[in-house]
Design a protein around this motif. Structure first.
Motif, PDB file in Angstrom:
ATOM      1  N   GLY A 132       6.967   3.761   9.637  1.00 32.82           N
ATOM      2  CA  GLY A 132       7.302   3.614   8.206  1.00 32.82           C
ATOM      3  C   GLY A 132       6.027   3.560   7.415  1.00 32.82           C
ATOM      4  N   MET A 133       5.297   4.662   7.515  1.00 35.11           N
ATOM      5  CA  MET A 133       3.923   4.654   7.002  1.00 35.11           C
ATOM      6  C   MET A 133       3.850   4.573   5.484  1.00 35.11           C
ATOM      7  SD  MET A 133       0.981   7.524   7.685  1.00 35.11           S
ATOM      8  CE  MET A 133       1.172   7.480   9.465  1.00 35.11           C
ATOM      9  N   MET A 134       4.832   5.179   4.837  1.00 32.78           N
ATOM     10  CA  MET A 134       4.731   5.303   3.381  1.00 32.78           C
ATOM     11  C   MET A 134       5.442   4.150   2.663  1.00 32.78           C
ATOM     12  SD  MET A 134       2.827   7.836   3.314  1.00 32.78           S
ATOM     13  CE  MET A 134       2.645   7.981   1.537  1.00 32.78           C
ATOM     14  N   HIS A 135       4.993   3.920   1.448  1.00 32.40           N
ATOM     15  CA  HIS A 135       5.579   2.904   0.561  1.00 32.40           C
ATOM     16  C   HIS A 135       7.096   3.046   0.548  1.00 32.40           C
ATOM     17  CE1 HIS A 135       6.361   0.602  -3.090  1.00 32.40           C
ATOM     18  NE2 HIS A 135       5.081   0.426  -3.342  1.00 32.40           N
ATOM     19  N   ASP A 136       7.798   1.956   0.738  1.00 30.60           N
ATOM     20  CA  ASP A 136       9.256   1.996   0.747  1.00 30.60           C
ATOM     21  C   ASP A 136       9.784   2.331  -0.654  1.00 30.60           C
ATOM     22  OD1 ASP A 136      11.877   1.135   2.173  1.00 30.60           O
ATOM     23  OD2 ASP A 136      11.909   0.076   0.251  1.00 30.60           O
ATOM     24  N   TYR A 137      10.690   3.295  -0.705  1.00 29.95           N
ATOM     25  CA  TYR A 137      11.179   3.734  -2.010  1.00 29.95           C
ATOM     26  C   TYR A 137      12.054   2.679  -2.677  1.00 29.95           C
ATOM     27  CZ  TYR A 137      13.489   6.376  -5.665  1.00 29.95           C
ATOM     28  OH  TYR A 137      13.975   6.787  -6.879  1.00 29.95           O
ATOM     29  N   GLU A 138      12.894   2.027  -1.891  1.00 23.93           N
ATOM     30  CA  GLU A 138      13.777   1.009  -2.485  1.00 23.93           C
ATOM     31  C   GLU A 138      12.969  -0.125  -3.097  1.00 23.93           C
ATOM     32  OE1 GLU A 138      16.887   1.442  -3.081  1.00 23.93           O
ATOM     33  OE2 GLU A 138      16.768   3.382  -2.063  1.00 23.93           O
ATOM     34  N   ARG A 139      11.913  -0.541  -2.407  1.00 27.93           N
ATOM     35  CA  ARG A 139      11.067  -1.600  -2.975  1.00 27.93           C
ATOM     36  C   ARG A 139      10.333  -1.109  -4.224  1.00 27.93           C
ATOM     37  NH1 ARG A 139      10.471  -2.965   2.630  1.00 27.93           N
ATOM     38  NH2 ARG A 139       8.574  -1.725   2.852  1.00 27.93           N
ATOM     39  N   PHE A 140       9.953   0.175  -4.220  1.00 27.94           N
ATOM     40  CA  PHE A 140       9.354   0.761  -5.423  1.00 27.94           C
ATOM     41  C   PHE A 140      10.326   0.647  -6.592  1.00 27.94           C
ATOM     42  CE2 PHE A 140       8.943   4.427  -8.252  1.00 27.94           C
ATOM     43  CZ  PHE A 140       7.615   4.349  -8.641  1.00 27.94           C
ATOM     44  N   PRO A 153       0.834  -1.210   0.000  1.00 28.76           N
ATOM     45  CA  PRO A 153       0.000   0.000   0.000  1.00 28.76           C
ATOM     46  C   PRO A 153       0.867   1.259   0.000  1.00 28.76           C
ATOM     47  CG  PRO A 153      -0.016  -1.039   2.160  1.00 28.76           C
ATOM     48  CD  PRO A 153       0.709  -1.976   1.244  1.00 28.76           C
ATOM     49  N   PHE A 154       0.367   2.312  -0.619  1.00 28.37           N
ATOM     50  CA  PHE A 154       1.121   3.569  -0.633  1.00 28.37           C
ATOM     51  C   PHE A 154       1.223   4.132   0.787  1.00 28.37           C
ATOM     52  CE2 PHE A 154       1.436   8.204  -1.869  1.00 28.37           C
ATOM     53  CZ  PHE A 154       2.746   8.086  -2.316  1.00 28.37           C
ATOM     54  N   VAL A 155       0.142   3.987   1.533  1.00 27.01           N
ATOM     55  CA  VAL A 155       0.130   4.415   2.935  1.00 27.01           C
ATOM     56  C   VAL A 155      -0.307   3.229   3.792  1.00 27.01           C
ATOM     57  CG1 VAL A 155      -0.855   5.985   4.649  1.00 27.01           C
ATOM     58  CG2 VAL A 155      -0.568   6.748   2.281  1.00 27.01           C
ATOM     59  N   ASN A 156       0.495   2.936   4.821  1.00 25.74           N
ATOM     60  CA  ASN A 156       0.129   1.887   5.768  1.00 25.74           C
ATOM     61  C   ASN A 156       0.015   2.517   7.153  1.00 25.74           C
ATOM     62  OD1 ASN A 156      -0.195  -0.258   7.439  1.00 25.74           O
ATOM     63  ND2 ASN A 156       1.599  -1.405   6.703  1.00 25.74           N
ATOM     64  N   ILE A 157      -1.215   2.888   7.479  1.00 28.30           N
ATOM     65  CA  ILE A 157      -1.442   3.652   8.713  1.00 28.30           C
ATOM     66  C   ILE A 157      -1.177   2.802   9.956  1.00 28.30           C
ATOM     67  CG2 ILE A 157      -3.907   3.157   9.070  1.00 28.30           C
ATOM     68  CD1 ILE A 157      -4.177   6.293   9.357  1.00 28.30           C
ATOM     69  N   MET A 158      -1.085   1.503   9.764  1.00 26.58           N
ATOM     70  CA  MET A 158      -0.803   0.608  10.885  1.00 26.58           C
ATOM     71  C   MET A 158       0.686   0.572  11.217  1.00 26.58           C
ATOM     72  SD  MET A 158      -3.784  -0.325  11.578  1.00 26.58           S
ATOM     73  CE  MET A 158      -3.600  -1.686  12.723  1.00 26.58           C
ATOM     74  N   ASN A 159       1.501   1.234  10.397  1.00 26.03           N
ATOM     75  CA  ASN A 159       2.949   1.243  10.628  1.00 26.03           C
ATOM     76  C   ASN A 159       3.443   2.685  10.692  1.00 26.03           C
ATOM     77  OD1 ASN A 159       5.632   0.596  10.854  1.00 26.03           O
ATOM     78  ND2 ASN A 159       5.889   0.065   8.689  1.00 26.03           N
ATOM     79  N   PRO A 160       3.145   3.396  11.789  1.00 33.32           N
ATOM     80  CA  PRO A 160       3.414   4.842  11.836  1.00 33.32           C
ATOM     81  C   PRO A 160       4.887   5.205  11.678  1.00 33.32           C
ATOM     82  CG  PRO A 160       2.732   3.997  13.988  1.00 33.32           C
ATOM     83  CD  PRO A 160       2.515   2.899  13.011  1.00 33.32           C
TER      84      PRO A 160
END
Lengths: 79, 249
Positions: B102-110, B93-100
């Motif tokens: 590291g809420m945003m999509h990881d750039y390296e994985r992108f 997900p672009f935003v994972n509110i359950m992981n405050p």
């Protein structure tokens, strides 16, 4: 200038036939980019039933070099 | 009229040792095409039937791709068909509110997903098309896109990569058409493969089926048939062919 070649070049580059002269170069024709070079190659190969290799294609950057290349390929353009 | 006859063709299928790629390779080989398969999975390559040539290849390596393409050209004289199937489905997900933290999509994985699904298509196509242009092969490039190219929640990178594949396909079809080289894409929807069954639970599969006008998942062979169609019809160029049972209608 051979009429068959002049007609082909005029069509490829969107010019009038009288604009096709031996001194015309790639720098004089705004639309003569790498894509237009591919159009040129395909048109020449179809019209004169020949295959141009990469060095030939790179060499053709003016009307005079096109004439020279065709001559080297055995195309008789007349006087 | 020029028609590319499969039984006189030389084909290269990337990611072709397993799953959908293997179904495509098998279909083309069954029609008489001389099929070379590249895949990262050495075991799967070793298990290919003798009718196919196999090469272990990371399709994101430009140098290795050129080497393998040269080997195939040396063996068969040309490549008429490239099927860009290799890729890796990736969901985050672009935003994972359950992981405050590291809420945003990881750039390296992108980036890794873009490399695997988009750069790979660029690398393989440029390696093969260079030979097609040099040898004056009037060939075909077929890239496997996805229904996700329209945008699929939870798949930012994968959707972007597949949309990029569609855009490259249309661009190349315009640039290369003058040389007699056609470029098309096939965009499967949900296909009944082991990877689909493992990625989606039964309730989601039922939901997909009920939303699909044909009320079923697709079969891998139906995707292979679509690939063969865009290869053999010499006037199909720049098309992204949906194979999804009408799901996107």
């Amino acid at each position: 200038m051979n009429q068959r070649l002049a007609s082909l070049l005029a069509e490829v580059f969107g010019l009038r036939q009288e604009q096709i002269v031996l001194t015309l170069t790639k720098d004089d024709v705004a639309v003569w980019d790498s894509l237009k070079q591919m159009d040129l190659v395909v048109s020449l190969e179809r019209e004169f039933d020949l295959v141009l290799d990469i060095p030939d294609i790179v060499r053709m950057n003016s009307v005079s070099s096109i004439v020279e290349t065709l001559a080297l390929k055995g195309v008789d353009l007349g006087a | 009229m020029l028609i590319l006859e499969l039984d006189q063709s030389v084909a290269l299928v990337t990611g072709g040792a397993k799953g959908l790629g293997f179904a495509i390779a098998t279909y083309l080989a069954g029609k008489g095409s001389k099929v070379s398969v590249v895949d990262l999975d050495a075991e799967a390559i070793a298990a290919l039937p003798p009718s196919m040539d196999g090469y272990v290849l990371d399709v994101t390596s430009r140098a290795d791709a050129k080497t393998v393409v040269n080997e195939i050209i040396q063996r068969h004289g040309r490549i008429d068909i490239l099927v860009n199937n290799a890729g890796v489905i990736f969901s985050e997900p672009f935003v994972n509110i359950m992981n405050p933290k590291g809420m945003m999509h990881d750039y390296e994985r992108f980036r890794r997903s873009i490399t695997a699904n988009l750069d790979s298509v660029f690398i393989m196509t440029s390696s093969v098309v260079e030979k097609m242009v040099t040898l004056r092969t009037k060939g075909v490039v077929v890239s496997i896109s996805s229904i996700s190219a329209c945008g699929n929640e939870g798949q930012t990178a994968y959707s972007a990569a597949k949309a990029g594949v569609n855009a490259m396909t249309r661009t190349w079809s315009k640039e290369l058409g003058r040389m007699g080289i056609r470029c098309n894409a096939v965009a499967p929807g949900f296909i009944d493969t082991p990877s689909t069954r493992s990625a989606l639970n039964e309730s989601i599969i039922k939901h997909i089926q009920s939303n699909t006008p044909l009320r079923r998942l697709g079969h891998a062979e139906e995707v292979a048939q679509a690939v063969a169609s865009v290869i053999t019809n010499d006037f199909i160029n720049g098309v992204v062919l949906d194979v999804n049972g009408g799901l996107t209608i």
